[in-house]
Design a protein around this motif. Structure first.
Motif, mmCIF file in Angstrom:
data_model
loop_
_atom_site.group_PDB
_atom_site.id
_atom_site.type_symbol
_atom_site.label_atom_id
_atom_site.label_comp_id
_atom_site.label_asym_id
_atom_site.label_seq_id
_atom_site.Cartn_x
_atom_site.Cartn_y
_atom_site.Cartn_z
ATOM 1 N N GLY A 120 -35.898 -9.892 1.510
ATOM 2 C CA GLY A 120 -34.735 -11.080 1.703
ATOM 3 C C GLY A 120 -35.112 -12.356 1.256
ATOM 4 N N VAL A 121 -36.359 -12.681 0.499
ATOM 5 C CA VAL A 121 -36.828 -13.796 0.099
ATOM 6 C C VAL A 121 -36.066 -13.754 -1.419
ATOM 7 C CG1 VAL A 121 -38.611 -15.129 -0.781
ATOM 8 C CG2 VAL A 121 -38.941 -13.669 1.343
ATOM 9 N N THR A 122 -35.174 -14.907 -1.509
ATOM 10 C CA THR A 122 -34.437 -15.098 -2.822
ATOM 11 C C THR A 122 -35.412 -14.858 -4.087
ATOM 12 O OG1 THR A 122 -32.657 -16.106 -1.462
ATOM 13 C CG2 THR A 122 -32.648 -16.375 -3.941
ATOM 14 N N ASP A 123 -36.428 -15.542 -3.968
ATOM 15 C CA ASP A 123 -37.457 -15.527 -5.211
ATOM 16 C C ASP A 123 -38.061 -14.172 -5.223
ATOM 17 O OD1 ASP A 123 -38.197 -17.149 -7.089
ATOM 18 O OD2 ASP A 123 -40.377 -17.591 -6.432
ATOM 19 N N HIS A 124 -37.719 -13.280 -4.717
ATOM 20 C CA HIS A 124 -38.597 -11.903 -4.881
ATOM 21 C C HIS A 124 -37.444 -10.876 -5.483
ATOM 22 C CE1 HIS A 124 -41.563 -12.919 -1.454
ATOM 23 N NE2 HIS A 124 -41.841 -13.456 -2.642
ATOM 24 N N THR A 125 -36.278 -11.483 -5.792
ATOM 25 C CA THR A 125 -35.324 -10.758 -6.437
ATOM 26 C C THR A 125 -35.522 -10.569 -7.699
ATOM 27 O OG1 THR A 125 -33.596 -11.849 -4.982
ATOM 28 C CG2 THR A 125 -32.817 -10.772 -6.990
ATOM 29 N N LYS B 118 -37.230 -12.271 -13.079
ATOM 30 C CA LYS B 118 -37.936 -12.228 -11.846
ATOM 31 C C LYS B 118 -38.276 -13.382 -11.390
ATOM 32 C CE LYS B 118 -40.827 -8.409 -13.668
ATOM 33 N NZ LYS B 118 -42.454 -7.839 -13.744
ATOM 34 N N THR B 119 -38.592 -13.609 -10.138
ATOM 35 C CA THR B 119 -38.957 -14.996 -9.435
ATOM 36 C C THR B 119 -37.925 -15.842 -9.852
ATOM 37 O OG1 THR B 119 -40.436 -15.721 -11.184
ATOM 38 C CG2 THR B 119 -41.296 -14.587 -9.193
ATOM 39 N N PRO B 120 -36.596 -15.907 -9.630
ATOM 40 C CA PRO B 120 -35.445 -16.668 -10.154
ATOM 41 C C PRO B 120 -35.444 -18.020 -9.672
ATOM 42 C CG PRO B 120 -34.522 -15.166 -8.671
ATOM 43 C CD PRO B 120 -36.023 -14.744 -8.821
ATOM 44 N N VAL B 121 -36.200 -18.455 -8.572
ATOM 45 C CA VAL B 121 -36.083 -19.735 -8.086
ATOM 46 C C VAL B 121 -37.275 -20.494 -8.489
ATOM 47 C CG1 VAL B 121 -36.199 -20.802 -5.788
ATOM 48 C CG2 VAL B 121 -34.972 -18.916 -5.986
ATOM 49 N N SER B 122 -38.358 -20.099 -8.028
ATOM 50 C CA SER B 122 -39.713 -20.814 -8.089
ATOM 51 C C SER B 122 -40.186 -21.144 -9.820
ATOM 52 C CB SER B 122 -40.755 -20.270 -7.446
ATOM 53 O OG SER B 122 -41.087 -19.224 -7.790
ATOM 54 N N ASP B 123 -39.988 -20.005 -10.383
ATOM 55 C CA ASP B 123 -40.506 -19.750 -11.869
ATOM 56 C C ASP B 123 -39.752 -18.818 -12.556
ATOM 57 O OD1 ASP B 123 -42.119 -20.545 -14.124
ATOM 58 O OD2 ASP B 123 -43.920 -19.263 -13.208
ATOM 59 N N PRO B 124 -38.643 -18.867 -12.941
ATOM 60 C CA PRO B 124 -37.819 -17.909 -13.615
ATOM 61 C C PRO B 124 -38.523 -17.189 -14.848
ATOM 62 C CG PRO B 124 -36.469 -19.851 -13.074
ATOM 63 C CD PRO B 124 -38.012 -20.095 -12.808
ATOM 64 N N TYR B 125 -38.808 -16.096 -14.476
ATOM 65 C CA TYR B 125 -39.244 -15.221 -15.926
ATOM 66 C C TYR B 125 -38.024 -14.426 -16.338
ATOM 67 C CZ TYR B 125 -41.654 -11.462 -18.293
ATOM 68 O OH TYR B 125 -41.818 -10.569 -19.470
ATOM 69 N N ILE B 126 -37.682 -14.878 -17.632
ATOM 70 C CA ILE B 126 -36.845 -14.076 -18.185
ATOM 71 C C ILE B 126 -36.955 -13.558 -19.513
ATOM 72 C CG2 ILE B 126 -34.315 -14.528 -19.495
ATOM 73 C CD1 ILE B 126 -33.882 -16.871 -17.434
#
Length: 123
Positions: A71-76, A99-107
Protein backbone atom coordinates in the motif's frame (compact mmCIF):
# COMPACT_ATOMS: atom_id res chain seq x y z
CA UNK A 1 -15.77 -3.55 -17.03
CA UNK A 2 -16.56 -0.67 -19.36
CA UNK A 3 -18.30 2.28 -17.69
CA UNK A 4 -21.84 2.84 -18.97
CA UNK A 5 -20.86 6.30 -20.21
CA UNK A 6 -18.52 4.75 -22.81
CA UNK A 7 -20.44 1.56 -23.58
CA UNK A 8 -22.22 2.98 -26.64
CA UNK A 9 -18.87 4.04 -28.15
CA UNK A 10 -17.48 0.52 -27.75
CA UNK A 11 -20.44 -1.16 -29.44
CA UNK A 12 -19.07 -0.39 -32.93
CA UNK A 13 -15.49 -1.53 -32.25
CA UNK A 14 -14.51 -4.94 -33.60
CA UNK A 15 -12.34 -6.91 -31.18
CA UNK A 16 -10.92 -10.38 -30.80
CA UNK A 17 -8.19 -12.46 -29.25
CA UNK A 18 -7.62 -13.89 -25.82
CA UNK A 19 -7.29 -11.81 -22.66
CA UNK A 20 -6.74 -13.03 -19.13
CA UNK A 21 -7.12 -10.51 -16.32
CA UNK A 22 -6.57 -11.25 -12.65
CA UNK A 23 -5.90 -9.28 -9.54
CA UNK A 24 -6.26 -8.90 -5.84
CA UNK A 25 -6.67 -6.07 -3.37
CA UNK A 26 -6.06 -6.34 0.35
CA UNK A 27 -6.17 -3.60 2.93
CA UNK A 28 -7.65 -0.27 3.76
CA UNK A 29 -8.64 2.49 1.33
CA UNK A 30 -9.39 6.01 2.53
CA UNK A 31 -7.96 9.51 2.18
CA UNK A 32 -4.67 8.46 3.82
CA UNK A 33 -4.28 4.80 2.82
CA UNK A 34 -4.28 2.62 -0.25
CA UNK A 35 -4.48 -1.17 -0.11
CA UNK A 36 -1.86 -3.57 -1.32
CA UNK A 37 -2.74 -4.85 -4.79
CA UNK A 38 -1.67 -7.06 -7.65
CA UNK A 39 -3.00 -6.81 -11.20
CA UNK A 40 -2.03 -9.02 -14.12
CA UNK A 41 -3.12 -8.85 -17.75
CA UNK A 42 -2.09 -11.14 -20.58
CA UNK A 43 -3.33 -10.56 -24.12
CA UNK A 44 -2.66 -13.07 -26.91
CA UNK A 45 -3.39 -12.55 -30.59
CA UNK A 46 -5.65 -9.59 -29.87
CA UNK A 47 -7.01 -7.13 -32.36
CA UNK A 48 -9.32 -4.14 -32.51
CA UNK A 49 -10.66 -1.91 -35.22
CA UNK A 50 -12.52 1.35 -34.90
CA UNK A 51 -15.09 2.02 -37.62
CA UNK A 52 -13.16 5.06 -38.87
CA UNK A 53 -9.77 3.30 -39.08
CA UNK A 54 -8.91 1.78 -42.47
CA UNK A 55 -7.24 -1.31 -40.95
CA UNK A 56 -7.24 -3.07 -37.58
CA UNK A 57 -4.53 -3.05 -34.96
CA UNK A 58 -3.67 -6.74 -34.78
CA UNK A 59 -1.34 -9.37 -33.36
CA UNK A 60 -1.53 -7.67 -29.98
CA UNK A 61 0.50 -9.67 -27.50
CA UNK A 62 1.28 -8.12 -24.15
CA UNK A 63 2.00 -9.21 -20.62
CA UNK A 64 1.50 -6.66 -17.84
CA UNK A 65 1.86 -6.89 -14.06
CA UNK A 66 1.37 -4.10 -11.53
CA UNK A 67 2.32 -4.92 -7.96
CA UNK A 68 2.11 -2.98 -4.74
CA UNK A 69 2.87 -5.32 -1.84
CA UNK A 70 2.02 -3.04 1.07
CA UNK A 71 0.00 0.00 0.00
CA UNK A 72 2.99 2.34 -0.11
CA UNK A 73 2.81 4.10 -3.49
CA UNK A 74 6.59 4.18 -3.83
CA UNK A 75 6.71 0.37 -3.59
CA UNK A 76 4.66 0.00 -6.78
CA UNK A 77 6.29 -1.94 -9.62
CA UNK A 78 4.93 -1.84 -13.16
CA UNK A 79 6.34 -4.52 -15.42
CA UNK A 80 5.62 -5.05 -19.10
CA UNK A 81 8.37 -7.48 -20.07
CA UNK A 82 7.10 -7.72 -23.62
CA UNK A 83 4.57 -6.10 -25.84
CA UNK A 84 3.86 -6.36 -29.54
CA UNK A 85 1.25 -5.07 -31.97
CA UNK A 86 0.95 -4.43 -35.67
CA UNK A 87 -0.72 -1.51 -37.35
CA UNK A 88 -1.06 -1.63 -41.12
CA UNK A 89 1.40 -4.57 -41.16
CA UNK A 90 4.05 -2.47 -39.34
CA UNK A 91 5.30 -4.00 -36.07
CA UNK A 92 5.65 -2.13 -32.79
CA UNK A 93 7.51 -3.83 -29.94
CA UNK A 94 7.95 -2.44 -26.44
CA UNK A 95 8.82 -3.18 -22.83
CA UNK A 96 8.72 -1.25 -19.55
CA UNK A 97 9.91 -1.72 -15.99
CA UNK A 98 9.07 1.03 -13.49
CA UNK A 99 10.08 0.92 -9.81
CA UNK A 100 10.06 3.44 -6.95
CA UNK A 101 7.90 5.89 -8.95
CA UNK A 102 7.77 8.56 -6.22
CA UNK A 103 11.16 8.82 -4.51
CA UNK A 104 13.60 7.82 -7.22
CA UNK A 105 11.89 6.63 -10.41
CA UNK A 106 13.68 3.71 -12.01
CA UNK A 107 12.59 3.33 -15.61
CA UNK A 108 13.90 0.72 -18.00
CA UNK A 109 11.98 0.98 -21.26
CA UNK A 110 12.40 0.37 -24.93
CA UNK A 111 10.22 0.69 -28.01
CA UNK A 112 10.87 -0.18 -31.61
CA UNK A 113 8.60 0.56 -34.55
CA UNK A 114 8.98 -0.86 -38.03
CA UNK A 115 10.14 1.50 -40.75
CA UNK A 116 6.68 1.36 -42.33
CA UNK A 117 4.89 2.51 -39.14
CA UNK A 118 1.77 4.39 -40.30
CA UNK A 119 2.11 8.15 -40.61
CA UNK A 120 -1.62 8.87 -40.22
CA UNK A 121 -1.80 8.49 -36.46
CA UNK A 122 -3.07 11.42 -34.40
CA UNK A 123 -1.60 12.21 -30.98
Amino acid sequence: MIPALYRKDFASIKTGGEAVFSGSVKGRYDSRHIPAYHVKLDVKNGFFQYPDLPKPVKNINVSLAVDNPDGVTDHTVVNIPRGHLEMDEAPFDFRLLLKTPVSDPYIDAAAKAGSTWPRYRKW
